[in-house]
Design a protein around this motif. Structure first.
Motif, PDB file in Angstrom:
ATOM      1  N   GLY A 135       0.468  -1.574   0.146  1.00 31.82           N
ATOM      2  CA  GLY A 135       0.242  -0.096   0.068  1.00 31.82           C
ATOM      3  C   GLY A 135       0.440   1.239   0.093  1.00 31.82           C
ATOM      4  O   GLY A 135       0.642   2.128  -0.572  1.00 31.82           O
ATOM      5  N   ALA A 136       2.033   1.074   0.526  1.00 32.75           N
ATOM      6  CA  ALA A 136       2.808   2.170   0.580  1.00 32.75           C
ATOM      7  C   ALA A 136       3.561   2.960  -0.115  1.00 32.75           C
ATOM      8  O   ALA A 136       3.538   3.626  -1.232  1.00 32.75           O
ATOM      9  N   PHE A 137       3.699   1.367  -1.009  1.00 32.37           N
ATOM     10  CA  PHE A 137       4.412   1.793  -2.169  1.00 32.37           C
ATOM     11  C   PHE A 137       3.418   1.995  -3.677  1.00 32.37           C
ATOM     12  O   PHE A 137       4.060   3.309  -3.812  1.00 32.37           O
ATOM     13  N   VAL A 138       2.578   2.206  -3.782  1.00 33.32           N
ATOM     14  CA  VAL A 138       1.438   2.047  -4.452  1.00 33.32           C
ATOM     15  C   VAL A 138       1.223   3.479  -4.127  1.00 33.32           C
ATOM     16  O   VAL A 138       0.961   4.512  -4.973  1.00 33.32           O
ATOM     17  N   LEU A 139       0.985   4.321  -2.131  1.00 34.96           N
ATOM     18  CA  LEU A 139       1.167   5.625  -2.611  1.00 34.96           C
ATOM     19  C   LEU A 139       2.016   6.045  -2.893  1.00 34.96           C
ATOM     20  O   LEU A 139       1.562   7.515  -3.593  1.00 34.96           O
ATOM     21  N   PHE A 140       3.120   5.763  -3.091  1.00 40.72           N
ATOM     22  CA  PHE A 140       4.181   7.289  -4.086  1.00 40.72           C
ATOM     23  C   PHE A 140       4.399   6.840  -4.721  1.00 40.72           C
ATOM     24  O   PHE A 140       5.219   7.688  -5.157  1.00 40.72           O
ATOM     25  N   VAL A 141       3.993   5.578  -5.878  1.00 44.52           N
ATOM     26  CA  VAL A 141       3.726   6.075  -6.756  1.00 44.52           C
ATOM     27  C   VAL A 141       2.718   6.455  -7.862  1.00 44.52           C
ATOM     28  O   VAL A 141       2.872   7.287  -8.454  1.00 44.52           O
ATOM     29  N   VAL A 142       1.629   6.804  -6.888  1.00 38.74           N
ATOM     30  CA  VAL A 142       0.668   7.262  -7.301  1.00 38.74           C
ATOM     31  C   VAL A 142       0.580   9.090  -7.361  1.00 38.74           C
ATOM     32  O   VAL A 142       0.327   9.464  -8.133  1.00 38.74           O
ATOM     33  N   HIS A 143       1.185   8.872  -5.720  1.00 37.32           N
ATOM     34  CA  HIS A 143       1.416  10.122  -5.104  1.00 37.32           C
ATOM     35  C   HIS A 143       2.152  10.331  -4.709  1.00 37.32           C
ATOM     36  O   HIS A 143       3.297  10.294  -3.821  1.00 37.32           O
ATOM     37  N   PRO A 144       3.702  10.616  -5.773  1.00 39.82           N
ATOM     38  CA  PRO A 144       4.669  11.682  -5.339  1.00 39.82           C
ATOM     39  C   PRO A 144       4.777  12.352  -4.108  1.00 39.82           C
ATOM     40  O   PRO A 144       6.329  11.981  -3.694  1.00 39.82           O
ATOM     41  N   GLU A 145       4.026  13.538  -4.157  1.00 39.95           N
ATOM     42  CA  GLU A 145       4.413  14.059  -3.919  1.00 39.95           C
ATOM     43  C   GLU A 145       4.100  13.384  -1.894  1.00 39.95           C
ATOM     44  O   GLU A 145       4.476  14.754  -2.119  1.00 39.95           O
ATOM     45  N   VAL A 146       3.301  12.801  -2.005  1.00 40.56           N
ATOM     46  CA  VAL A 146       3.192  12.445  -0.773  1.00 40.56           C
ATOM     47  C   VAL A 146       4.965  12.113   0.179  1.00 40.56           C
ATOM     48  O   VAL A 146       5.392  12.169   1.208  1.00 40.56           O
ATOM     49  N   SER A 147       5.933  11.526  -0.244  1.00 39.83           N
ATOM     50  CA  SER A 147       7.119  10.849   0.085  1.00 39.83           C
ATOM     51  C   SER A 147       7.937  12.397  -0.012  1.00 39.83           C
ATOM     52  O   SER A 147       8.907  13.109   1.496  1.00 39.83           O
ATOM     53  N   GLU A 148       7.812  13.265  -1.067  1.00 42.38           N
ATOM     54  CA  GLU A 148       8.279  14.267  -0.335  1.00 42.38           C
ATOM     55  C   GLU A 148       8.080  15.661   0.675  1.00 42.38           C
ATOM     56  O   GLU A 148       8.840  16.301   1.683  1.00 42.38           O
ATOM     57  N   ALA A 149       6.393  15.541   1.247  1.00 43.83           N
ATOM     58  CA  ALA A 149       6.266  15.464   2.202  1.00 43.83           C
ATOM     59  C   ALA A 149       6.634  14.535   3.449  1.00 43.83           C
ATOM     60  O   ALA A 149       6.827  16.025   4.718  1.00 43.83           O
ATOM     61  N   LEU A 150       5.973  13.288   3.255  1.00 40.45           N
ATOM     62  CA  LEU A 150       7.027  13.058   4.381  1.00 40.45           C
ATOM     63  C   LEU A 150       8.144  13.351   5.027  1.00 40.45           C
ATOM     64  O   LEU A 150       9.266  13.391   5.730  1.00 40.45           O
ATOM     65  N   VAL A 151       9.449  13.416   3.952  1.00 37.36           N
ATOM     66  CA  VAL A 151      10.809  14.004   4.032  1.00 37.36           C
ATOM     67  C   VAL A 151      10.764  15.084   4.815  1.00 37.36           C
ATOM     68  O   VAL A 151      11.880  15.884   5.933  1.00 37.36           O
ATOM     69  N   HIS A 152       9.920  16.183   4.442  1.00 40.54           N
ATOM     70  CA  HIS A 152      10.106  17.588   4.969  1.00 40.54           C
ATOM     71  C   HIS A 152       9.530  17.451   6.180  1.00 40.54           C
ATOM     72  O   HIS A 152      10.292  18.342   6.900  1.00 40.54           O
ATOM     73  N   ALA A 153       8.421  16.594   6.250  1.00 41.73           N
ATOM     74  CA  ALA A 153       7.845  16.717   8.078  1.00 41.73           C
ATOM     75  C   ALA A 153       8.808  15.721   9.145  1.00 41.73           C
ATOM     76  O   ALA A 153       9.193  16.915   9.786  1.00 41.73           O
ATOM     77  N   LEU A 154       9.764  14.981   8.715  1.00 43.34           N
ATOM     78  CA  LEU A 154      10.344  14.459   9.010  1.00 43.34           C
ATOM     79  C   LEU A 154      11.803  15.737   9.353  1.00 43.34           C
ATOM     80  O   LEU A 154      12.410  15.641  10.750  1.00 43.34           O
ATOM     81  N   ALA A 155      12.317  15.911   8.331  1.00 37.60           N
ATOM     82  CA  ALA A 155      12.991  16.760   8.126  1.00 37.60           C
ATOM     83  C   ALA A 155      13.279  18.238   9.125  1.00 37.60           C
ATOM     84  O   ALA A 155      13.833  18.644  10.253  1.00 37.60           O
ATOM     85  N   ALA A 156      11.771  18.545   9.060  1.00 40.51           N
ATOM     86  CA  ALA A 156      11.129  19.966  10.213  1.00 40.51           C
ATOM     87  C   ALA A 156      11.400  19.204  11.624  1.00 40.51           C
ATOM     88  O   ALA A 156      12.038  19.745  12.613  1.00 40.51           O
ATOM     89  N   ARG A 157      11.266  18.197  12.052  1.00 39.93           N
ATOM     90  CA  ARG A 157      11.198  17.695  13.230  1.00 39.93           C
ATOM     91  C   ARG A 157      12.308  17.839  13.729  1.00 39.93           C
ATOM     92  O   ARG A 157      12.867  17.529  14.807  1.00 39.93           O
ATOM     93  N   THR A 158      13.386  16.638  12.915  1.00 41.68           N
ATOM     94  CA  THR A 158      14.424  16.685  13.337  1.00 41.68           C
ATOM     95  C   THR A 158      15.476  18.204  13.399  1.00 41.68           C
ATOM     96  O   THR A 158      16.591  17.476  14.539  1.00 41.68           O
TER      97      THR A 158
END
Length: 70
Positions: free
Chosen positions: A42-65
């Motif tokens: 499901g995560a793989f399909v989500l990242f393939v269908v909506h690539p902006e999700v992975s960018e938002a996830l990376v941004h959120a993790l970087a902001a918390r760090t």
């Protein structure tokens, strides 16, 4: 000539979990493996269908760090 060992079953042998009353044939480990594979697919399909999700996830993790560093 090869010698093949024969396993003798004793009366106190614990059978498979399917043989135990109250336990179903599919074990808990198999269910967790199926659940993990389903989530990963499901995560793989989500990242393939909506690539902006992975960018938002990376941004959120970087902001918390960055918040932990300050």
């Amino acid at each position: 000539m090869t010698h093949r060992a024969r396993h003798k079953e004793t009366e106190d042998f614990l059978g498979a979990s399917a043989d135990v009353p109250g336990r179903d044939a599919a074990g808990r480990g198999e269910f967790l493996e199926f659940l993990g594979l389903t989530l990963a697919a499901g995560a793989f399909v989500l990242f393939v269908v909506h690539p902006e999700v992975s960018e938002a996830l990376v941004h959120a993790l970087a902001a918390r760090t960055a918040a932990f560093v300050h």
